[in-house]
Write a protein that holds these residues in place. Structure first.
Motif, mmCIF file in Angstrom:
data_model
loop_
_atom_site.group_PDB
_atom_site.id
_atom_site.type_symbol
_atom_site.label_atom_id
_atom_site.label_comp_id
_atom_site.label_asym_id
_atom_site.label_seq_id
_atom_site.Cartn_x
_atom_site.Cartn_y
_atom_site.Cartn_z
ATOM 1 N N ALA A 252 4.611 -4.189 -6.779
ATOM 2 C CA ALA A 252 3.260 -4.395 -6.260
ATOM 3 C C ALA A 252 3.166 -3.936 -4.800
ATOM 4 C CB ALA A 252 2.880 -5.864 -6.382
ATOM 5 N N TYR A 253 4.198 -4.221 -4.020
ATOM 6 C CA TYR A 253 4.212 -3.792 -2.624
ATOM 7 C C TYR A 253 4.272 -2.267 -2.530
ATOM 8 C CZ TYR A 253 5.774 -3.249 2.212
ATOM 9 O OH TYR A 253 5.884 -2.872 3.523
ATOM 10 N N LEU A 254 5.088 -1.652 -3.387
ATOM 11 C CA LEU A 254 5.195 -0.201 -3.379
ATOM 12 C C LEU A 254 3.856 0.446 -3.725
ATOM 13 C CD1 LEU A 254 6.841 2.423 -3.244
ATOM 14 C CD2 LEU A 254 7.483 2.053 -5.642
ATOM 15 N N LEU A 255 3.201 -0.088 -4.766
ATOM 16 C CA LEU A 255 1.902 0.462 -5.151
ATOM 17 C C LEU A 255 0.873 0.265 -4.049
ATOM 18 C CD1 LEU A 255 1.723 -0.682 -8.900
ATOM 19 C CD2 LEU A 255 2.221 1.610 -8.016
ATOM 20 N N GLY A 259 -1.134 3.215 -2.216
ATOM 21 C CA GLY A 259 -2.600 3.215 -2.120
ATOM 22 C C GLY A 259 -3.075 3.372 -0.697
ATOM 23 N N LEU A 260 -2.435 2.633 0.232
ATOM 24 C CA LEU A 260 -2.813 2.770 1.649
ATOM 25 C C LEU A 260 -2.533 4.180 2.160
ATOM 26 C CD1 LEU A 260 -1.531 -0.665 3.056
ATOM 27 C CD2 LEU A 260 -3.908 0.037 2.645
ATOM 28 N N ILE A 264 -5.289 6.768 3.781
ATOM 29 C CA ILE A 264 -5.117 7.426 5.079
ATOM 30 C C ILE A 264 -5.151 8.942 4.937
ATOM 31 C CG2 ILE A 264 -3.498 7.789 6.991
ATOM 32 C CD1 ILE A 264 -2.544 4.912 6.526
ATOM 33 N N PHE A 265 -4.522 9.448 3.880
ATOM 34 C CA PHE A 265 -4.515 10.878 3.641
ATOM 35 C C PHE A 265 -5.941 11.409 3.405
ATOM 36 C CE2 PHE A 265 -4.271 14.470 0.649
ATOM 37 C CZ PHE A 265 -3.540 15.352 1.425
#
Length: 265
Positions: A252-255, A259-260, A264-265
């Motif tokens: 969940a943290y990786l996803l 996503g963040l 930003i991209f």
């Protein structure tokens, strides 16, 4: 309890998936028809690997495994446990403990397969409701938190070590001395594999039924081989495995980071 099956052919144990004993076939022109196996096949033992945090997917998988084992006539269900806790509420875990306590099929809990395996958090309370419990040497059990209350006169029974397990953990030898482990009287050094647990379950009496988990066969060289009954490995479906993996905190943290990064991209 133990059976001696003398056959002319000894079929190999096929990848733990099951065991079949082939009967000798009549040669061409023989008057005698093909004979049946020398002994009736033992009822199977089911094994479910329960790895990772207990979420809704994993809890439901245990419920389904119990139902399947009861429906299919398995003589026992083994939960291969390696977990650091649960991410579901106490009510969900209470319902699971109640289901295990009420199960019509004998249920064993085995912490494994490696020395680093753990049974922590409320899932460790399964040790207080299962019929047979054991651990791999080097594994630990504990950090149960307050014991959950079950319906009627049933309870989560962790013996005299309940207070220690509430906020701490025990190794195999400590759990053995503290009467946390039950069912396997000869388990003095820990059972390193599921196979060894299945063999150790032979002759154990659960609710009036005696488990029969060893078949002794005479091989061509005159030696006696100890073989297990058919073993069915149960598992999560592809969809269940995906949701269980995605629900883990690390994933969940990786996803979230991905996503963040995309935002930003």
């Amino acid at each position: 309890m133990r059976r001696l099956a003398i056959t002319l052919l000894v079929a190999p144990l096929a990848g733990w998936a099951g065991l079949s004993l082939a009967a000798p076939q009549a040669a061409a022109g023989d008057d005698e028809p093909a004979t049946e196996p020398a002994t009736e096949q033992l009822a199977p033992v089911d094994v479910l690997q329960v790895s990772g945090l207990f979420d809704e997917v994993l809890v439901q998988a245990v419920h389904d495994a119990i139902a399947d084992s009861e429906a299919n006539g398995a003589q026992a269900l083994i939960l291969q446990l390696d977990t650091r806790g649960a991410v579901v509420g106490d009510e969900v875990m209470r319902a699971l403990l109640q289901r295990v306590a009420d199960a019509e099929v004998p249920i064993g809990v085995w912490v494994g397969p490696s020395r680093g395996s753990r049974a922590y958090g409320t899932p460790a309370q399964l040790f207080g409701v299962a019929d047979i419990t054991s651990m791999v040497p080097g594994s630990r059990v504990g950090h149960t938190g307050p014991l959950l209350e079950l319906a009627g006169d049933q309870q989560v029974d962790l013996g005299p070590s309940a207070d220690v397990l509430r906020a701490g953990s025990l190794s195999f030898s400590e759990a053995r001395r503290g009467l946390v482990l039950r069912g396997v009287e000869s388990d003095d050094t820990g059972l390193p594999t599921v196979r060894s647990l299945i063999f150790a379950m032979d002759g154990i009496k659960v609710d009036g039924n005696v488990l029969d988990t060893i078949v002794e066969q005479l091989a061509d060289d005159g030696t006696v081989q100890a073989l297990p009954p058919p073993v069915h490995f149960l598992g999560l479906g592809l969809g269940q495995e995906l949701f269980h993996t995605v629900a883990s905190p690390a994933m969940a943290y990786l996803l979230l980071m991905i996503g963040l990064g995309l935002l930003i991209f």
